[in-house]
Write an enzyme that holds these catalytic residues in place. Structure first.
Site, mmCIF file in Angstrom:
data_model
loop_
_atom_site.group_PDB
_atom_site.id
_atom_site.type_symbol
_atom_site.label_atom_id
_atom_site.label_comp_id
_atom_site.label_asym_id
_atom_site.label_seq_id
_atom_site.Cartn_x
_atom_site.Cartn_y
_atom_site.Cartn_z
ATOM 1 N N TYR A 84 79.906 74.908 22.159
ATOM 2 C CA TYR A 84 78.795 75.836 22.329
ATOM 3 C C TYR A 84 78.963 76.622 23.629
ATOM 4 C CZ TYR A 84 76.634 73.163 18.596
ATOM 5 O OH TYR A 84 76.387 72.555 17.406
ATOM 6 N N ASN A 105 71.357 80.226 11.298
ATOM 7 C CA ASN A 105 72.327 80.887 10.434
ATOM 8 C C ASN A 105 72.099 80.506 8.973
ATOM 9 O OD1 ASN A 105 74.599 81.936 9.210
ATOM 10 N ND2 ASN A 105 75.898 80.233 9.863
ATOM 11 N N CYS A 113 79.966 77.981 11.019
ATOM 12 C CA CYS A 113 79.209 77.437 12.135
ATOM 13 C C CYS A 113 79.530 75.961 12.345
ATOM 14 C CB CYS A 113 77.716 77.619 11.911
ATOM 15 S SG CYS A 113 77.147 77.027 10.326
ATOM 16 N N HIS A 114 80.205 75.341 11.376
ATOM 17 C CA HIS A 114 80.547 73.926 11.541
ATOM 18 C C HIS A 114 81.716 73.746 12.498
ATOM 19 C CE1 HIS A 114 82.873 75.636 8.217
ATOM 20 N NE2 HIS A 114 83.836 74.835 8.606
ATOM 21 N N GLU A 139 89.113 70.378 7.030
ATOM 22 C CA GLU A 139 89.929 71.459 7.596
ATOM 23 C C GLU A 139 91.080 70.910 8.432
ATOM 24 O OE1 GLU A 139 87.463 74.194 9.667
ATOM 25 O OE2 GLU A 139 86.717 75.103 7.823
#
Length: 142
Positions: A84, A105, A113-114, A139
């Site tokens: 962040y 969002n 956003c993850h 991912e």
DNA sequence: CCATTCATAGCCT
DNA sequence: AGGCTATGAATGG
């Protein structure tokens, strides 16, 4: 129209109005309308296949700050994460505001956003940190 | 080293 | 206008 998509990580829902994608929910949101004949479903197919395709048309961000944030998020390559604080410096704002804006969002996954985590840990996730964990693990696997 | 406190900026009611 | 964060850095034990 709200559609349902069964991802390998769990069911999710999204709203596709024929022109743009307006919302994504990381749970079962409405009636069970399965359709693969829209850009969102095709993008999700590609995503969960491990490939990158151009995003479907998305609803306009509510505020200009959200537009900036969206841009910044899309710069993060799959499999990478930012904190962040890093994003806050990048976007000339404060870490606190980042969390607030990310939580607001409406398009998780499509807007990644993850991939934003706290400086010392996972951080939070509006639709449940379980999703965040699963997405990041997924991912990393590629 | 862990717990608490505060600064901070954008969002929601 | 006031309260609420998906934080981070500083401070005190």
């Amino acid at each position: 129209m709200i559609y349902r998509y069964n991802s390998p990580l769990g069911p999710l829902s999204y709203e596709w109005d024929g022109e743009v994608c307006r919302h994504v929910w990381l749970d079962i949101h409405g009636p069970e309308n399965i359709s693969n004949d829209n850009p969102v479903a095709r993008w999700l197919d590609a995503y969960f296949n491990g490939s990158c395709t151009s995003l479907p048309a998305l609803a306009e961000p509510a505020t200009s700050f959200q537009a900036t944030m969206r841009q910044g998020l899309l710069e993060i390559p799959a499999g990478e994460v930012r904190t962040y604080g890093e994003l806050a410096r990048l976007l000339h704002t404060s870490p606190r505001a980042m969390g607030q804006a990310l939580g607001a969002n409406p398009l998780p996954i499509l807007i990644p956003c993850h991939r934003v985590i706290a400086a010392d840990g996972l951080g939070g996730f509006a639709c449940g940190v379980e999703w965040k964990k699963k997405l990041l693990k997924f991912e990393r696997g590629f």
